[in-house]
Design a protein around this motif. Structure first.
Motif, short mmCIF file in Angstrom:
data_model
loop_
_atom_site.label_atom_id
_atom_site.label_comp_id
_atom_site.label_asym_id
_atom_site.label_seq_id
_atom_site.Cartn_x
_atom_site.Cartn_y
_atom_site.Cartn_z
N HIS A 1 51.47 23.12 -6.53
CA HIS A 1 51.97 22.33 -6.03
C HIS A 1 52.37 20.68 -7.26
N ALA A 2 53.72 20.58 -6.50
CA ALA A 2 54.14 18.87 -7.02
C ALA A 2 53.40 17.86 -7.68
N PRO A 3 53.08 17.36 -8.48
CA PRO A 3 52.17 16.28 -8.80
C PRO A 3 52.67 15.00 -7.57
N GLU A 4 53.32 15.23 -6.79
CA GLU A 4 53.32 14.38 -6.15
C GLU A 4 53.26 14.60 -4.46
N ARG A 5 52.69 16.35 -4.64
CA ARG A 5 52.37 16.51 -2.96
C ARG A 5 51.29 16.05 -2.87
N ILE A 6 51.26 15.73 -1.21
CA ILE A 6 49.86 15.52 -0.56
C ILE A 6 49.66 15.97 0.03
N ASP A 7 48.48 16.59 0.49
CA ASP A 7 47.79 17.47 0.93
C ASP A 7 48.72 17.42 2.47
N TYR A 8 49.11 16.60 2.92
CA TYR A 8 49.38 16.61 4.74
C TYR A 8 50.84 17.44 4.12
N GLU A 9 51.96 17.57 3.04
CA GLU A 9 52.37 17.43 2.93
C GLU A 9 52.44 19.41 2.81
N ILE A 10 51.80 20.48 2.27
CA ILE A 10 51.55 21.30 1.77
C ILE A 10 51.35 22.22 3.34
N ASP A 11 49.91 20.92 4.23
CA ASP A 11 49.83 21.48 5.73
C ASP A 11 51.58 21.86 6.46
N ARG A 12 51.87 21.87 6.07
CA ARG A 12 53.67 20.84 6.71
C ARG A 12 54.27 22.43 6.62
N PHE A 13 54.89 22.40 4.79
CA PHE A 13 55.12 23.84 4.61
C PHE A 13 54.36 24.90 5.31
N VAL A 14 52.48 24.95 5.31
CA VAL A 14 52.28 26.21 5.93
C VAL A 14 52.67 26.25 7.21
N THR A 15 52.69 25.53 7.95
CA THR A 15 52.98 25.06 9.64
C THR A 15 54.75 26.15 9.42
N HIS A 16 55.61 25.62 8.06
CA HIS A 16 56.86 26.42 8.78
C HIS A 16 56.96 27.89 8.69
N CYS A 17 56.69 27.54 7.06
CA CYS A 17 56.53 29.04 6.92
C CYS A 17 55.92 29.90 7.87
#
Ligand SMILES: [Zn+2]
Ligand SMILES: [Zn+2]
Length: 291
Positions: free
Chosen positions: A251-267
């Protein structure tokens, strides 16, 4: 012995001690996915321990090994030597024990060249204990794109597309495979060491595929040649290779938890549209899998 412990004993286990890319970023916005950089512990059915990379996650792993105690040599394989994959090494407490033994594997042309990478990192200018003063035993084994065996673990490597190079890993025991592809720029087609089909074959039907997902497709054009993939590219490889589970990693250092959640939803939305099936998740520090 319970049924559960018999099951664990008969299976390869994979635990992630660091899942962040580039630099450790502890704090309230990274608390769920974790702030430590790459470190993975693989334990074979016969108890053989393989550590992949020494990002800052190797410090808590070292503390855990000290508590558990560990007989026999510890094998440490490096995908490459960028800071985020070696910066925890001087803080890996088991290397300060006189009776411990380590076998170090990594890309190099000779054992001496591989040794120099570690002794350079622990020069007095950078760290108070020099590498030559560590009391444990080391063996250095240079790697290239090839295969090797550690206990019952069969390991294949593939050259990734990354500045200075990096190795992708396929670790198999019996019919179960864990594929670890970090620090790989899937879209830099003109410089890929292999055609895409080779990476598909490499990850073929993995029980667990962990893939570099530092960026999004939208971010890629401004990060060309940085050596990383988007989460959408990770998903593409998982679908094409028939992987059962996909963990988004680095995960990019600036990536906050919420954004990663969003990536999973998009996948999951993409999977639904394509009527494909992969168990996708954002890889969190501390996650452990039994294969
Ligand atoms: Zn990295
Ligand atoms: Zn790197």
């Amino acid at each position: 012995m319970t049924i559960f412990s018999i099951y664990v004993y008969l299976s390869m286990r994979v635990k992630f001690w660091g899942t962040r890319g580039s630099i450790p970023v502890p704090g309230p916005t990274t608390i769920r996915y974790g702030g430590n950089t790459t470190c993975v512990e693989v334990t074979g059915r016969d108890g053989a321990t393989l550590i992949i990379d020494a990002g800052s996650g190797i410090r808590p792993l070292g503390a855990s090994i000290m508590k558990r105690g560990k007989g026999g040599p510890i094998h440490v394989l490096f995908t490459h030597y960028h800071w985020d994959h070696i910066q925890g090494w001087p803080f890996f407490t088991p290397t300060y024990l006189p009776n411990s033994e380590f076998v170090i594997y990594g890309r190099a042309s000779s054992p001496d060249e591989l040794k120099a990478i570690f002794s350079d990192q622990m020069r007095f200018t950078y760290f108070p204990v020099e590498f030559k003063n560590l009391p444990c035993k080391f063996e250095f084994i240079p790697l290239k794109e090839d295969g090797l065996k550690i206990g019952g673990l069969n390991i294949q490597t593939i050259n990734n597309c990354h500045p200075g190079g990096a190795l992708g890993l396929r670790i198999a025991e019996k019919r179960h495979a864990f594929v670890f592809m970090t620090d790989h720029e899937a879209s830099l087609t003109e410089e890929l060491p292999h055609p895409y089909a080779d990476y598909v074959k490499f990850a073929s039907r993995a029980q667990l595929l962990i893939h570099d997902s530092q960026f999004t497709d939208e971010e890629l054009p401004t990060h060309k040649t940085w050596g990383h993939s988007s989460y959408q590219e990770s998903l593409r490889l998982a679908i094409d290779s028939g992987a059962k589970r996909l963990g988004l990693h680095h995960h990019a250092p600036e990536r906050i938890d919420y954004e990663i959640d969003r990536f999973v939803t998009h996948c999951n939305r993409i999977l639904e549209e394509e009527r494909a099936s992969v168990d996708v998740f954002g890889l969190m520090e501390g996650m452990e899998f039994t294969l």
